[in-house]
Structure formats: structure tokens, C-alpha cells
Design a protein around this motif. Structure first.
Motif, PDB file in Angstrom:
ATOM      1  N   ASP A 144     -40.115  58.603  37.219  1.00 15.32           N
ATOM      2  CA  ASP A 144     -40.281  57.221  36.686  1.00 15.32           C
ATOM      3  C   ASP A 144     -39.461  56.607  36.082  1.00 15.32           C
ATOM      4  O   ASP A 144     -39.548  55.543  35.827  1.00 15.32           O
ATOM      5  CB  ASP A 144     -41.770  57.457  35.838  1.00 15.32           C
ATOM      6  N   PRO A 153     -45.414  56.605  39.935  1.00 14.38           N
ATOM      7  CA  PRO A 153     -46.351  56.202  39.085  1.00 14.38           C
ATOM      8  C   PRO A 153     -45.616  55.910  37.598  1.00 14.38           C
ATOM      9  O   PRO A 153     -44.646  56.857  37.444  1.00 14.38           O
ATOM     10  CB  PRO A 153     -47.535  57.155  39.114  1.00 14.38           C
ATOM     11  N   ASP A 154     -46.118  54.872  36.862  1.00 17.24           N
ATOM     12  CA  ASP A 154     -45.352  54.437  35.623  1.00 17.24           C
ATOM     13  C   ASP A 154     -46.309  54.937  34.444  1.00 17.24           C
ATOM     14  O   ASP A 154     -47.640  54.833  34.401  1.00 17.24           O
ATOM     15  CB  ASP A 154     -45.259  53.129  35.468  1.00 17.24           C
ATOM     16  N   VAL A 155     -45.794  56.051  33.638  1.00 15.74           N
ATOM     17  CA  VAL A 155     -46.290  56.540  32.594  1.00 15.74           C
ATOM     18  C   VAL A 155     -46.103  55.778  31.295  1.00 15.74           C
ATOM     19  O   VAL A 155     -46.903  56.195  30.245  1.00 15.74           O
ATOM     20  CB  VAL A 155     -45.981  58.226  32.324  1.00 15.74           C
ATOM     21  N   THR A 157     -46.218  52.199  28.882  1.00 14.37           N
ATOM     22  CA  THR A 157     -47.338  51.114  28.911  1.00 14.37           C
ATOM     23  C   THR A 157     -46.506  49.779  28.270  1.00 14.37           C
ATOM     24  O   THR A 157     -45.357  49.890  27.641  1.00 14.37           O
ATOM     25  CB  THR A 157     -48.354  51.552  27.720  1.00 14.37           C
ATOM     26  N   GLU A 192     -51.792  46.485  34.031  1.00 10.87           N
ATOM     27  CA  GLU A 192     -50.650  47.678  33.817  1.00 10.87           C
ATOM     28  C   GLU A 192     -50.213  48.026  35.057  1.00 10.87           C
ATOM     29  O   GLU A 192     -50.690  47.684  36.218  1.00 10.87           O
ATOM     30  CB  GLU A 192     -51.373  48.976  33.239  1.00 10.87           C
ATOM     31  N   LYS A 195     -50.679  53.764  37.799  1.00 13.45           N
ATOM     32  CA  LYS A 195     -50.447  54.982  37.047  1.00 13.45           C
ATOM     33  C   LYS A 195     -50.563  56.054  37.954  1.00 13.45           C
ATOM     34  O   LYS A 195     -50.930  56.125  38.979  1.00 13.45           O
ATOM     35  CB  LYS A 195     -51.397  54.886  35.828  1.00 13.45           C
ATOM     36  N   ASP A 198     -53.266  56.663  41.114  1.00 17.33           N
ATOM     37  CA  ASP A 198     -53.677  55.347  41.697  1.00 17.33           C
ATOM     38  C   ASP A 198     -53.336  55.735  43.171  1.00 17.33           C
ATOM     39  O   ASP A 198     -52.602  56.426  43.655  1.00 17.33           O
ATOM     40  CB  ASP A 198     -52.694  54.398  41.629  1.00 17.33           C
TER      41      ASP A 198
END
Length: 382
Positions: A144, A153-155, A157, A192, A195, A198
Motif C-alpha cells: 500500500d 487496499p489503503d490502510v 485514513t 475513504e 479498504k 472491498d
């Protein structure tokens, strides 16, 4: 990478576009290479990002989208979310770099200001099958973080991105469009980034095909061939360049004194990426700053030579990959009327090594696998 894909697939490629650093070119026919700015993004990169996103969006469920990702990809493909402008992202990048932010911190902010990063290229390509091949310039190869994770996926925020600005005291200095977006996102007013879990990632696979481990292993193998005893200190070197350089030289001194982990003649090797907190107005990069700090730390010491260089051939906003220093570097600089300690305080390592003729200038290497740090202690008997 693009040239290799064309060699393998030829006319089966329907279309392709790749953003590259200036001068990082290869002979391609179906894949268009667009040169763009790095490490600070520019208008060419923004145009390339739009083309990449449009090409991904044109893919259908019957298509295979091959994504070639290398370190530096984040800066090369700026896709600011309106009303954020490219100028805003440039200013934000420069502020974070000057403050000494790590690549992880920089990318967390970038992802939440982008239409492409943080899994959003995968979102654009859905429902096509996506195969992403990655060259990692990040310690530990977190998917990521490499090029801000366009297909992963982006962890991170919005709240974490905002906290990074606060950590460096940059909220008031940062462009208002970026601060306001991060604040709105932290309040839950903006969706967002995609994640883990998804469904858009069901047909996405990410594979790291090259990283700093390969560089370190190659250096160790070369050291053995030269009659040196290699010792890999770490593949995750990080921290303030001048501080890390001091510890690196301490280890070389221990080896020279017979108290180290291996006997001389030795080759101490590390891979990773240091940072520089810019306080002066000089020119240089983290590898050149590392080398200058090492030169001061081993002033007068014999039988030790240090190399620090970026594998992409570019160290900071200079034409050098890095520099070489030894125990005579500081004295040679003083003999030319240059004070190495003052130049280090001014973050002006480039002028020192340019004057000494000890810059490492490779030109474009067409890859990016973090930095390499080497100390050679003693000489092989043969």
C-alpha cells in the motif's frame, strides 16, 4: 519494464501508457512513455495520470490490465481531487520532504488528495482483471506504500494523514484546499479510499518482482568476488542521514580495530532510505549528506571508504546518485577553502563532492530499489 512487456507480448498489447522520470526511456512501440517530474510532481505527470486513469476506466470484464509500478510512481502520477490543484500538491510535497517526512508519511497524505492512489486505480479498472508487478523502493515492501498503492487496499485514513501534518507542525503552512479536505475526511464527510475486503480487489493481484534485498545481495556477492568479507548490517536502514552515517562509521571503526562482527578486509553493507531535515539552503540529497557526515566522522581515519548512492541514479534534486568519501575527504575539502562542517549544516553536500570529484554520477538506471550504503574496511590481500 514497459520494454520487457512489449518483448514478451508484442501485438497482444492493445494500448499502454507509462509515466517515467526525465531521461528514463526505452524503445517501445505500443506503450507510450511520458516523461514527468520527480520527486516534485509537475503538469506532465498530471496529464499522464489522466491518461492512465482513462485507459483503466475503458477496460471491460474481458480485459487484462497490467500495471507496472516502480518506486517514484507516486510523484510521477499526480491526480489531485478538485479543488486541490497540482500547485497545492507540489507545495505539500515540498513541505513534507523538507520537514523530513518518511515515504510512508508522504504517501498517506498523497493518497487522500488523489483520484488514482490508495487503490483507486484498481477501482477505475474494475471489473477488469488486474495484474500489478511492483519494483519496491520502500523498506519491507508494503504494497500500500509503493507508489502510494494504486492497486492495493489503503490502510491509512484521513485522520492519520491530518495527524502527519500536525506532527510536523505543517497544518497552518499547508495549502488550505488540502487541509480542508483532510479535515472533512476525518469528520467522515468524504468517502475513504478503498479498504481491505472491498470487492473491487477480487480480481486484483499484486506481485513484488524486485526490491532492495536484490541490491544488497548483489553487493555482498561482488564483495566476496573482490576478496572482501561481506557483512549485511541491515536491509532496513532509516533515520536522519547524518546520524545514521555516524553509526555506520562507528561500525567500520570497530571492524578496523578487530572488534567488529567480521574481520578486515571487510565490506559493510546496508540498504534502505534515510531522511534529511532541511534547514539550510544548499544542494544535495540524503546519500550525499550521508557521505559528507561520514567524511567528518572518519576524518583522518585510514583504510575506510564509504559509498552512499540511490539505485535510481538520482539523489535529491541533483544529477548525482550519491557520493564516495574516505578519511581524507574532509581535509581535501578544507585545502580547497571549503568547510565540510559548515556545508553539512547548510545541507550543501553536493558542492563539496563536486569540488572533490567524488560524486557518483550514473545517469538514469531505469529502476528504483532504495539506496545502497557500503563501507570498505582494509584492502584484499591480492
Amino acid at each position: 519494464m514497459a520494454a520487457a512487456v512489449e518483448d514478451a507480448w508484442g501485438e497482444r498489447i492493445a494500448a499502454g501508457v507509462v509515466a517515467v522520470k526525465d531521461g528514463y526511456l526505452a524503445s517501445t512501440r505500443r506503450i507510450r512513455l511520458i516523461e514527468a517530474g520527480h520527486p516534485v510532481p509537475d503538469e506532465r505527470g498530471e496529464a499522464a495520470a489522466k491518461e492512465i486513469r482513462a485507459l483503466a476506466e475503458s477496460a471491460t470484464a474481458e480485459d487484462l490490465v497490467l500495471v507496472l509500478v516502480s518506486g517514484g510512481g507516486s510523484a510521477l502520477t499526480p491526480a489531485p481531487v478538485p479543488p486541490i490543484t497540482l500547485g497545492d500538491k507540489q507545495a505539500m510535497t515540498q513541505l513534507l520532504l523538507a520537514a523530513g517526512a518518511t515515504i510512508n508519511q508522504l504517501n498517506a497524505v498523497r493518497k487522500h488528495c488523489s483520484l488514482l492512489k490508495g487503490g483507486q486505480l484498481a477501482l477505475a479498472a474494475a471489473p477488469a482483471r488486474v495484474e500489478a508487478l511492483l519494483l519496491s523502493d520502500v523498506i519491507g515492501d508494503p504494497l500500500d506504500v509503493i507508489a502510494s498503492g494504486p492497486t492495493t487496499p489503503d490502510v491509512s485514513t484521513f485522520a492519520e494523514a491530518l495527524a502527519i501534518l500536525d506532527r510536523f507542525g505543517l497544518r497552518e503552512q499547508s495549502p488550505r484546499t488540502i487541509v480542508e479536505r483532510l479535515e472533512r475526511g476525518a469528520r467522515g464527510e468524504i468517502r475513504e479510499t478503498p479498504k481491505p475486503g472491498d470487492p473491487i480487489f477480487t480480481r486484483v493481484r499484486n506481485t513484488v518482482i524486485g526490491n532492495n534485498v536484490l541490491v544488497v545481495e548483489a553487493a555482498a556477492a561482488r564483495a566476496r568476488a573482490l576478496g572482501l568479507n561481506p557483512h549485511v548490517l541491515t536491509r532496513a536502514l532509516e533515520g536522519e542521514a547524518r546520524d545514521v552515517a555516524g553509526r555506520f562509521v562507528e561500525m567500520a571503526h570497530e571492524i578496523k580495530a578487530g572488534r567488529g562482527p567480521i574481520a578486515a578486509p571487510a565490506c559493510l553493507i546496508a540498504g534502505g532510505e534515510t531522511t534529511v531535515t532541511v534547514k539550510g539552503k544548499g544542494q544535495g540529497g540524503r546519500c550525499q549528506e550521508f557521505a559528507l557526515a561520514a567524511a567528518l566522522a572518519m576524518d583522518g581515519m585510514g583504510d575506510v571508504v564509504v559509498l552512499a548512492a540511490g539505485t535510481d541514479g538520482t539523489d535529491g534534486p541533483t544529477d548525482a546518485a550519491g557520493a564516495i568519501a574516505d578519511g581524507q575527504s574532509a581535509a581535501r575539502a578544507r585545502a580547497q577553502g571549503l568547510d565540510p562542517a559548515t556545508r553539512l549544516a547548510e545541507n550543501d553536500s553536493y558542492s563539496i563532492f563536486a569540488s572533490l570529484g567524488d560524486l557518483v554520477v550514473t545517469g538514469p538506471t531505469n529502476t528504483n530499489l532504495l539506496d545502497l550504503y557500503v563501507a570498505v574496511v582494509g584492502s584484499p590481500s591480492h
